[in-house]
Design an enzyme around this catalytic site. Structure first.
Site, short mmCIF file in Angstrom:
data_model
loop_
_atom_site.label_atom_id
_atom_site.label_comp_id
_atom_site.label_asym_id
_atom_site.label_seq_id
_atom_site.Cartn_x
_atom_site.Cartn_y
_atom_site.Cartn_z
N LEU A 122 -111.07 -7.65 12.22
CA LEU A 122 -111.71 -6.63 11.38
C LEU A 122 -112.44 -5.60 12.21
O LEU A 122 -112.58 -4.46 11.83
CB LEU A 122 -112.72 -7.30 10.44
CG LEU A 122 -112.18 -8.14 9.31
CD1 LEU A 122 -113.31 -8.86 8.63
CD2 LEU A 122 -111.42 -7.28 8.33
N GLY A 123 -112.95 -6.03 13.33
CA GLY A 123 -113.71 -5.10 14.15
C GLY A 123 -114.38 -5.83 15.28
O GLY A 123 -114.22 -7.05 15.45
N GLN A 124 -115.13 -5.07 16.02
CA GLN A 124 -115.78 -5.63 17.20
C GLN A 124 -117.27 -5.43 17.05
O GLN A 124 -117.74 -4.31 16.98
CB GLN A 124 -115.26 -4.89 18.43
CG GLN A 124 -115.91 -5.29 19.73
CD GLN A 124 -115.34 -6.59 20.26
OE1 GLN A 124 -114.17 -6.91 20.05
NE2 GLN A 124 -116.16 -7.37 20.94
N GLY A 125 -118.00 -6.51 16.94
CA GLY A 125 -119.44 -6.38 16.83
C GLY A 125 -120.06 -6.37 18.21
O GLY A 125 -119.35 -6.45 19.21
N GLY A 126 -121.34 -6.27 18.23
CA GLY A 126 -122.03 -6.24 19.51
C GLY A 126 -121.81 -7.50 20.31
O GLY A 126 -121.83 -7.48 21.54
N PHE A 127 -121.60 -8.60 19.63
CA PHE A 127 -121.56 -9.86 20.34
C PHE A 127 -120.20 -10.55 20.25
O PHE A 127 -120.07 -11.70 20.60
CB PHE A 127 -122.62 -10.80 19.80
CG PHE A 127 -123.98 -10.22 19.98
CD1 PHE A 127 -124.47 -10.01 21.25
CD2 PHE A 127 -124.76 -9.86 18.90
CE1 PHE A 127 -125.72 -9.47 21.43
CE2 PHE A 127 -126.01 -9.31 19.09
CZ PHE A 127 -126.49 -9.11 20.36
N VAL A 155 -114.73 -9.81 15.07
CA VAL A 155 -114.86 -10.38 13.73
C VAL A 155 -113.47 -10.45 13.11
O VAL A 155 -112.72 -9.47 13.17
CB VAL A 155 -115.78 -9.50 12.85
CG1 VAL A 155 -115.92 -10.10 11.48
CG2 VAL A 155 -117.13 -9.34 13.50
N LYS A 181 -117.19 -14.38 12.56
CA LYS A 181 -117.66 -13.70 13.77
C LYS A 181 -117.58 -14.70 14.92
O LYS A 181 -118.22 -15.74 14.89
CB LYS A 181 -119.10 -13.23 13.57
CG LYS A 181 -119.69 -12.51 14.76
CD LYS A 181 -120.84 -11.63 14.31
CE LYS A 181 -122.09 -11.96 15.08
NZ LYS A 181 -123.24 -11.18 14.68
N ASP A 184 -132.55 -4.20 13.88
CA ASP A 184 -131.34 -3.50 14.32
C ASP A 184 -130.59 -2.94 13.12
O ASP A 184 -129.40 -3.15 12.97
CB ASP A 184 -130.46 -4.45 15.13
CG ASP A 184 -129.41 -3.68 15.94
OD1 ASP A 184 -129.59 -2.46 16.13
OD2 ASP A 184 -128.40 -4.28 16.33
#
Ligand code: NAG
Ligand code: NAG
Ligand code: NAG
Ligand code: NAG
Ligand code: NAG
Ligand code: NAG
Ligand code: NAG
Ligand code: NAG
Ligand code: NAG
Ligand code: NAG
Ligand code: NAG
Ligand code: NAG
Length: 826
Positions: free
Chosen positions: A514-519, A522, A536, A633
């Protein structure tokens, strides 16, 4: 110089020298050698206050007191020898041999003393610019005694009204007898803590006025306290049995104080012209404010005539007395409750219900429980002695098992009070309510059974998962709030195993990403029961270590709100750490900013809904009384949207749980996102609720303008969105800030109001920013007059032209030992 026409220069110098010797450099200090005698005075260093001898109007007695130096109406805020006046002007104020500050008469008899228990040598008294008179020993900084802890009738800024619950010791206000006599009068005012802290005024020993309980922001029974004008109060529990109440208004341009006058009324006074005092608020404005005016189960409404009436379902105890206007004996229940009838032998036919009364000052003598709203209601219904309940998100559940007393109907503000009545006393609307209640109770029981069955099922799974839990619980050692509740909550959190998650996400296949989070990335998945989830997966290389992971699990597992993303479970196996969330069909808010097709979907109504939803989510985080959470955040990529475009706040990796009495904290590790961080957090590592408000303000402006704060260019010069908005505010051209798609004349006023609120949120100083609850009231136009915003933070900052090139490319840069994660999107 014509002052000393006949003296030559050397004589003048000698004179000046003597003058200096006598008064020293500090005229705000009294020592044994440098005492004052009537009518001398000393002045605080900033010139705001005088200390000296005075006589009240129409009196010849002399008193030692402190008064405002710069306001022409002499206003005494503190009196030393209240009960023992000097008969003529031969008194002195000095330091005695044992180090006490004393008032002596002509015979050197002590009329008043600071009464220190241990004697000290060479102490001195200093009048501070806050109006506080302090006694210090040879070590400066620690006060042996201070007038702020022995107040007279005036409650000053930063003064602490306190109550020690264990010892019963109180610091409280006491009124003057009358304007000509400062001796202790009939009235006193202070904090009382029964179940919840409250402010009281007493007439002798009987209650004269009460404020209603404190909900961590305001006293809920005080009119207008919810408005911007009465913001700035704090009530602190030191956890050792002492409660401190104080205030500090950020608007310090003119003096403000609270005075308990000789009639027992508490007045908020201010002087904006240096000449006169004006009253902005008073505790007792109408007769209804007098404690228990209408007796038990009576309700007072100052708009009605007569002001007292019995609550619905109740009748006067003594009708003749009541009709004569003597309301002291109050009212009694007309139809007994079902549970009482049952106890009498006859069959209780229909269930009792609740009558909802809105905008109420709720009754005194409440109990308290941590139950949620629905439980509060059902618990009250179950207990036959429960007469009413009310729920406030900042307090929790308040049931009343005693008589309802001091109930008042406000014309604005107040909270909902639910009065328990027999079925027959409820009107048709009430019948519907009863049905709803009954259905709800059945629902609660049904869910209870389901939960019970689910738990039993989970117990079977437990053996398999026990090991994993142990890891989890072991890692919670650091969480200082990690009490039994925490553990219980964690016990309830489902644990997924790695295999399960791998199979539902097609082995974490790229196409499911779905995407790339900070950590970490996902992934989308679909559980066997059809529920869609987002997983995640924390990358091993990510900065989010076990600590942030545990933090997120602990924080979010305790939260449930329609505007917060829900955690369904987690998974720890070996190196792998994963969080399982509910799936959000519309991804994050920032995908809309980038996508011009999607942008059109967001008309003004939807945007407003999103802004309000984020605000509500944030309010829940900040105000839930058990757990105060600062998100730290908040940004567009952390706002997820469901099918109906309802916003949900996500990503609690950096959230920080506050104790109820902590207001701000420092951190040496500043983690956040450039462009959303408040100045005090970015630069000094200090964060508080107001840093979230700042981020919210940025987010709000971004949603309205469809532009990012950090990647925004004005024609001539690179400038942040905040800078641009401020420029347009000053140019009176706020329309330029709005996204052209939503520029419709019919919404213009509302949109401009929103931008105005946004600007209030991003003000440089945390104190100037409104709290989230006020922001929501402002957005909903409950607060009509908005204050003017001051210049936002970071308006002058120039954005490096390549700021947007770091997208999808988490990079870290170090500034003064402060780590700033520059993650721009997922
Ligand atoms: C002082 O006395 C005068 C005359 O009796 C009266 O008018 C005034 O109100 C008094 N002032 C106060 C503060 O009591
Ligand atoms: C003040 O009164 C005392 C007696 O109470 C007397 O000894 C003293 O001289 C008086 N002082 C003045 C200045 O009148
Ligand atoms: C100081 O102590 C004396 C004797 O105990 C008492 O009469 C007096 O009221 C006290 N003064 C103050 C200001 O507390
Ligand atoms: C008190 O102050 C005097 C003069 O400033 C000084 O001579 C004396 O030593 C001091 N006493 C103590 C115990 O510090
Ligand atoms: C302050 O005074 C105390 C006696 O009252 C003395 O023991 C101490 O040394 C003094 N401290 C300083 C810094 O002068
Ligand atoms: C409150 O009273 C208790 C019991 O007397 C005492 O131990 C405690 O130190 C007091 N707290 C404060 C802040 O004075
Ligand atoms: C103070 O109380 C006394 C009796 O306790 C009463 O006579 C007097 O009127 C009261 N004063 C005020 C201002 O209420
Ligand atoms: C305060 O109480 C006294 C009696 O204790 C009463 O006479 C007086 O009227 C009361 N004052 C007010 C303002 O209610
Ligand atoms: C702050 O002060 C200004 C005048 O200096 C005044 O106009 C404004 O109303 C004040 N705001 C509040 C919230 O008191
Ligand atoms: C009001 O009623 C109470 C109780 O019956 C009685 O004690 C009181 O004197 C009455 N007050 C007046 C002003 O009549
Ligand atoms: C219960 O019954 C008694 C007499 O049987 C009656 O006096 C009383 O009022 C009843 N109580 C209620 C709450 O109905
Ligand atoms: C009802 O509430 C009262 C007061 O809180 C409590 O003493 C009593 O035990 C409760 N009864 C039940 C059945 O819960």
């Amino acid at each position: 110089m014509k002052l000393f026409p006949d003296t030559n220069l050397s004589a003048l110098l000698v004179l000046l020298y003597c003058f200096c010797l006598q008064f020293g450099s500090a005229t705000d200090t009294i020592t044994a050698a440098k005492f004052i005698s009537d009518p001398e005075t000393i002045t605080s260093s900033g010139g705001d206050f005088n200390l000296g001898f005075f006589s009240p109007p129409n009196s010849t007695f002399r008193y030692v007191g402190i008064w405002y130096a710069e306001i022409s109406v002499s206003t005494v805020i503190w009196v030393a020898n209240r009960n023992k006046p000097l008969k003529n002007s031969s008194g002195i104020l000095t330091i005695s041999e044992d180090g006490n500050l004393v008032v002596l008469d002509a015979q050197k008899k002590v009329l008043w003393s600071s009464n220190l228990t241990n004697s000290v040598v060479n102490s001195s008294a200093q009048l501070l610019d806050s109006g506080n008179l302090v006694l210090q020993g040879n070590t400066t900084g620690t006060f042996l005694w201070e007038s702020f802890q022995h107040p007279s009738d005036t409650f000053m800024e930063n003064m602490k009204i306190s109550t020690n619950v264990t010892s019963g010791k109180k610091v409280q206000l006491t009124s003057w007898k009358n304007p000509s006599d400062p001796s202790i009068g009939n009235f006193s005012a202070g904090i009382v803590v029964r179940n919840l802290p409250e402010f009281f005024i007493w007439n002798g020993s009987s209650t004269y006025w009460r404020s209603g309980p404190w909900n961590s922001l305001v006293f809920i029974g005080v009119r207008e306290m919810n408005s911007v004008y009465l913001n700035g109060f704090s009530l602190v529990d030191d956890q050792e049995g002492t409660f401190y109440f104080s205030y500090a208004f950020s608007n310090e341009s003119f003096p403000v104080n609270f005075v308990l006058n000789a009639q027992g009324n508490l007045l908020r006074k201010y002087s904006n012209d240096g000449k006169d005092w004006k009253v902005r608020w008073s505790a007792l404005e109408t007769e209804c404010d007098v404690y228990a005016k209408c007796g038990a189960f009576g309700s007072c409404n100052s708009q009605n005539s007569p002001i007292c009436s019995c609550l619905r379902g109740f009748e006067p105890k003594n009708t003749q007395e009541w009709n004569r206007g003597n309301w002291t004996s109050g009212c009694v229940r007309r139809t007994p409750l079902q549970c009482e009838r049952k106890n009498n032998g006859s069959d209780g036919s229909k269930k009792d219900g609740f009558l909802k009364l809105t905008m109420m000052k709720v009754s005194d003598l409440e109990d308290w429980s941590s139950a949620l709203e629905e439980q509060c209601r059902s618990q009250c219904l179950e207990n036959c002695s429960c007469n009413a309940y009310a729920y406030d998100s900042g307090i929790g559940c308040m049931p009343w098992t005693r008589s309802l007393i001091d109930v008042q109907k406000f014309s604005s503000g107040g909270i909902d009070l639910y009065v328990r009545l027999a079925y027959s006393e409820l009107d048709k609307e009430g019948n519907v309510k009863v049905i709803v209640i009954v259905t709800m109770i059945i629902g609660v029981i049904f869910t209870g059974i389901c939960i019970y069955l689910l738990r039993r099922w989970m117990a079977k799974q437990k053996a398999r998962k026990k090991k994993m839990k142990e890891i989890l619980l072991l890692n919670m050692g650091e969480d200082k709030h990690g009490d039994n509740v925490n553990q219980a909550k964690l016990e309830e959190l489902p644990i997924f195993n790695l295999q399960e998650l791998a199979s539902v996400t097609n082995s974490f296949h790229q196409s499911n990403k779905l995407g790339q989070g900070g950590f970490g990335p996902v992934y989308k998945g679909k559980l066997l029961d059809g529920q869609e989830i987002a997983v995640k997966r924390l990358s091993k290389a990510s900065g989010q270590g076990l600590e942030e992971f545990m933090n997120e699990v602990v924080v979010i597992s305790k939260l449930q709100h329609r505007n917060l993303v829900r955690l369904l479970g987690c998974c720890i196996e070996g190196e792998e750490k994963m969080l399982v969330y509910e799936y959000m069909a519309n991804k994050s808010l920032d995908t809309f900013v980038l996508d011009s097709v999607k942008q059109k979907l967001l008309d003004w109504r939807r945007r407003f809904n999103i802004i309000e939803g984020i605000g509500r989510g944030l309010l829940y985080l900040h105000r839930d009384s058990r757990l105060r959470i600062i998100h730290r955040d908040l940004k567009a990529s952390n706002i997820l949207l469901d099918e109906e475009l309802n916003p949900k706040i996500s990503d609690f990796g950096m959230a920080r749980i506050f104790g109820i009495n902590e207001d701000q904290a420092n951190t040496t590790r500043v983690i956040g996102t450039y462009g959303y961080m408040s100045p005090e957090y970015a630069m000094e590592g200090r964060f508080s609720e107001k840093s979230d408000v700042f981020s919210f303000g940025v987010l709000l402006l971004e949603i309205i303008s469809e532009r990012r704060n950090t990647s925004f260019y004005d024609d001539e010069q690179a400038m942040s969105l905040l800078g641009f908005a401020w420029k347009m505010w000053n140019a009176d051209n706020l329309v330029a800030v709005t996204d052209p798609i939503i520029r419709e004349p019919c919404f213009e006023k509302e949109i401009l109001r929103c931008i105005h609120v946004g600007l209030l949120c991003v003000q440089e100083f945390a104190n100037d920013r409104p709290s989230v609850s006020i922001v929501i009231s402002m957005l909903k136009s409950e607060i009509v007059d908005l204050p003017l915003p001051k210049q936002p933070a970071f308006t002058e900052r120039q954005i490096a032209p390549d700021a947007s090139s770091s997208q999808h490319n988490p990079s870290k840069c170090s500034v003064n030992n402060v780590t700033v994660t520059m993650v721009q999107g997922r």
